[in-house]
Write a protein that holds these residues in place. Structure first.
Motif, PDB file in Angstrom:
ATOM      1  N   GLU A  24     -11.330  30.598 -40.862  1.00 58.16           N
ATOM      2  CA  GLU A  24     -10.910  29.553 -39.883  1.00 58.16           C
ATOM      3  C   GLU A  24     -10.644  30.036 -38.581  1.00 58.16           C
ATOM      4  N   SER A  25     -10.736  29.366 -37.504  1.00 58.21           N
ATOM      5  CA  SER A  25     -11.015  29.897 -36.021  1.00 58.21           C
ATOM      6  C   SER A  25      -9.704  30.851 -35.893  1.00 58.21           C
ATOM      7  N   SER A  26      -8.683  30.361 -36.255  1.00 62.30           N
ATOM      8  CA  SER A  26      -7.415  31.252 -36.070  1.00 62.30           C
ATOM      9  C   SER A  26      -7.206  32.759 -36.422  1.00 62.30           C
ATOM     10  N   ALA A  27      -8.584  33.127 -37.074  1.00 62.47           N
ATOM     11  CA  ALA A  27      -8.586  34.348 -37.677  1.00 62.47           C
ATOM     12  C   ALA A  27      -8.353  35.660 -36.704  1.00 62.47           C
ATOM     13  N   MET A  48       8.132  38.632 -35.230  1.00 62.59           N
ATOM     14  CA  MET A  48       7.107  38.781 -35.012  1.00 62.59           C
ATOM     15  C   MET A  48       6.204  39.736 -35.686  1.00 62.59           C
ATOM     16  N   GLU A  49       6.977  40.851 -36.168  1.00 59.44           N
ATOM     17  CA  GLU A  49       6.379  41.864 -37.062  1.00 59.44           C
ATOM     18  C   GLU A  49       6.056  41.351 -38.339  1.00 59.44           C
ATOM     19  N   LYS A  50       7.044  40.619 -38.861  1.00 58.33           N
ATOM     20  CA  LYS A  50       6.880  40.235 -40.183  1.00 58.33           C
ATOM     21  C   LYS A  50       5.512  39.391 -40.106  1.00 58.33           C
ATOM     22  N   LEU A  51       5.290  38.403 -39.264  1.00 57.66           N
ATOM     23  CA  LEU A  51       4.391  37.384 -39.305  1.00 57.66           C
ATOM     24  C   LEU A  51       3.187  38.271 -38.964  1.00 57.66           C
ATOM     25  N   LYS A  52       3.042  39.180 -38.217  1.00 56.53           N
ATOM     26  CA  LYS A  52       1.795  39.859 -37.985  1.00 56.53           C
ATOM     27  C   LYS A  52       1.578  40.556 -39.180  1.00 56.53           C
ATOM     28  N   GLU A  53       2.405  41.053 -40.143  1.00 56.22           N
ATOM     29  CA  GLU A  53       2.094  41.844 -41.187  1.00 56.22           C
ATOM     30  C   GLU A  53       1.288  40.921 -42.260  1.00 56.22           C
ATOM     31  N   GLY A  54       1.949  39.660 -42.483  1.00 55.82           N
ATOM     32  CA  GLY A  54       1.306  38.849 -43.154  1.00 55.82           C
ATOM     33  C   GLY A  54      -0.064  38.197 -42.671  1.00 55.82           C
ATOM     34  N   HIS A  55      -0.301  38.025 -41.447  1.00 60.39           N
ATOM     35  CA  HIS A  55      -1.375  37.657 -40.902  1.00 60.39           C
ATOM     36  C   HIS A  55      -2.618  38.734 -41.115  1.00 60.39           C
ATOM     37  N   THR A  56      -2.067  40.098 -40.913  1.00 67.17           N
ATOM     38  CA  THR A  56      -3.032  41.044 -41.208  1.00 67.17           C
ATOM     39  C   THR A  56      -3.679  41.026 -42.651  1.00 67.17           C
ATOM     40  N   ILE A  57      -2.593  40.824 -43.642  1.00 68.42           N
ATOM     41  CA  ILE A  57      -3.159  40.879 -45.105  1.00 68.42           C
ATOM     42  C   ILE A  57      -3.737  39.478 -45.348  1.00 68.42           C
ATOM     43  N   TYR A  58      -3.555  38.427 -44.795  1.00 65.78           N
ATOM     44  CA  TYR A  58      -4.028  37.035 -44.813  1.00 65.78           C
ATOM     45  C   TYR A  58      -5.778  37.250 -44.599  1.00 65.78           C
ATOM     46  N   PHE A  59      -5.862  37.901 -42.989  1.00 68.21           N
ATOM     47  CA  PHE A  59      -7.150  37.735 -42.335  1.00 68.21           C
ATOM     48  C   PHE A  59      -7.993  39.180 -42.631  1.00 68.21           C
ATOM     49  N   CYS A  66     -11.795  39.219 -52.163  1.00 63.94           N
ATOM     50  CA  CYS A  66     -12.592  38.270 -53.193  1.00 63.94           C
ATOM     51  C   CYS A  66     -13.463  37.253 -52.576  1.00 63.94           C
ATOM     52  N   HIS A  67     -12.764  36.616 -51.372  1.00 63.05           N
ATOM     53  CA  HIS A  67     -13.254  35.302 -50.572  1.00 63.05           C
ATOM     54  C   HIS A  67     -12.921  35.463 -49.313  1.00 63.05           C
ATOM     55  N   GLY A  68     -13.397  34.803 -48.344  1.00 57.03           N
ATOM     56  CA  GLY A  68     -12.989  34.616 -47.034  1.00 57.03           C
ATOM     57  C   GLY A  68     -11.595  34.075 -46.849  1.00 57.03           C
ATOM     58  N   ALA A  69     -11.036  34.142 -45.759  1.00 58.35           N
ATOM     59  CA  ALA A  69      -9.767  33.464 -45.254  1.00 58.35           C
ATOM     60  C   ALA A  69      -9.880  32.249 -45.757  1.00 58.35           C
ATOM     61  N   GLN A  70      -8.903  31.650 -46.549  1.00 53.51           N
ATOM     62  CA  GLN A  70      -8.824  30.149 -46.711  1.00 53.51           C
ATOM     63  C   GLN A  70      -8.269  29.408 -45.656  1.00 53.51           C
ATOM     64  N   PRO A  71      -8.617  28.235 -45.192  1.00 56.88           N
ATOM     65  CA  PRO A  71      -8.080  27.209 -44.186  1.00 56.88           C
ATOM     66  C   PRO A  71      -6.819  26.754 -44.819  1.00 56.88           C
ATOM     67  N   ILE A  72      -5.583  27.419 -44.083  1.00 56.20           N
ATOM     68  CA  ILE A  72      -4.328  27.359 -44.536  1.00 56.20           C
ATOM     69  C   ILE A  72      -3.960  25.749 -44.789  1.00 56.20           C
ATOM     70  N   ILE A 105       2.054  31.950 -43.780  1.00 53.91           N
ATOM     71  CA  ILE A 105       1.522  30.770 -44.128  1.00 53.91           C
ATOM     72  C   ILE A 105       2.366  29.734 -43.727  1.00 53.91           C
ATOM     73  N   MET A 106       3.660  29.883 -44.055  1.00 57.03           N
ATOM     74  CA  MET A 106       4.645  28.740 -43.522  1.00 57.03           C
ATOM     75  C   MET A 106       4.690  28.885 -42.054  1.00 57.03           C
ATOM     76  N   SER A 107       4.426  29.805 -41.303  1.00 62.41           N
ATOM     77  CA  SER A 107       4.575  29.596 -39.742  1.00 62.41           C
ATOM     78  C   SER A 107       3.237  28.868 -39.359  1.00 62.41           C
ATOM     79  N   VAL A 108       2.358  28.964 -40.033  1.00 59.35           N
ATOM     80  CA  VAL A 108       1.235  28.286 -39.590  1.00 59.35           C
ATOM     81  C   VAL A 108       1.553  26.685 -39.795  1.00 59.35           C
ATOM     82  N   LYS A 109       1.923  26.409 -41.134  1.00 61.59           N
ATOM     83  CA  LYS A 109       2.219  25.035 -41.479  1.00 61.59           C
ATOM     84  C   LYS A 109       3.058  24.353 -40.492  1.00 61.59           C
TER      85      LYS A 109
END
Ligand code: HEC
Length: 113
Positions: A24-27, A48-59, A66-72, A105-109
């Motif tokens: 997704e474009s937020s990648a 913010m460090e925690k969210l960045k960590e999750g973001h990096t693992i996600y994207f 195995c697959h591209g980043a999924q639209p949350i 993921i929850m921060s995005v939602k």
């Protein structure tokens, strides 16, 4: 060297055939202040460090082996609980990494409400 870290992960290209997954474009965006503020309503201690960590693992990490980043936004929170339980095993995430991805993921939602 970094590639070797992920080399042992099985590919799942078959299931993705015909439906190429695009990030997704937020990648390209790092988590925003709005996401942090929203996440804090649920996880008062989140940083913010925690969210960045999750973001990096996600994207850029285990979640795109195995697959591209999924639209949350495609799944609601309840569905995500099951999906992440399943995917965290596939991605061999530590409890700490899984927690970071969940909070991201929850921060995005929460920020999109
Ligand atoms: C070892 C390969 C692999 C890794 C690593 C992986 N996935 Fe998946 N993912 C799959 C496969 C295969 C599917 C297809 C559905 C299934 O088999 O459960 C899938 C499906 C999904 C779906 C769609 C779920 C649905 O119900 O349609 C989401 C969302 C997802 N993955 C997110 C993630 C996240 C987030 C991570 C990182 C924590 C991750 N995946 C890591 C293989 C992987």
């Amino acid at each position: 060297m970094a590639l070797a870290l992920f080399a042992c992960t099985p590919k799942a290209t078959k299931s993705a055939e015909g439906t190429p997954k695009k990030a997704e474009s937020s990648a390209v965006n790092t988590p925003t202040d709005a996401q942090l503020t929203a996440a804090k309503t649920r996880f008062p201690d989140v940083t913010m460090e925690k969210l960045k960590e999750g973001h990096t693992i996600y994207f850029n990490g285990a979640c795109v082996n195995c697959h591209g980043a999924q639209p949350i936004g495609n799944w609601d929170e309840k569905q995500w609980v099951g999906i992440l339980d399943n995917m965290a095993v596939k991605a061999q995430l530590s409890a700490v990494d899984k927690d970071a991805v969940w909070k991201y993921i929850m921060s995005v939602k929460l920020a999109s409400k």
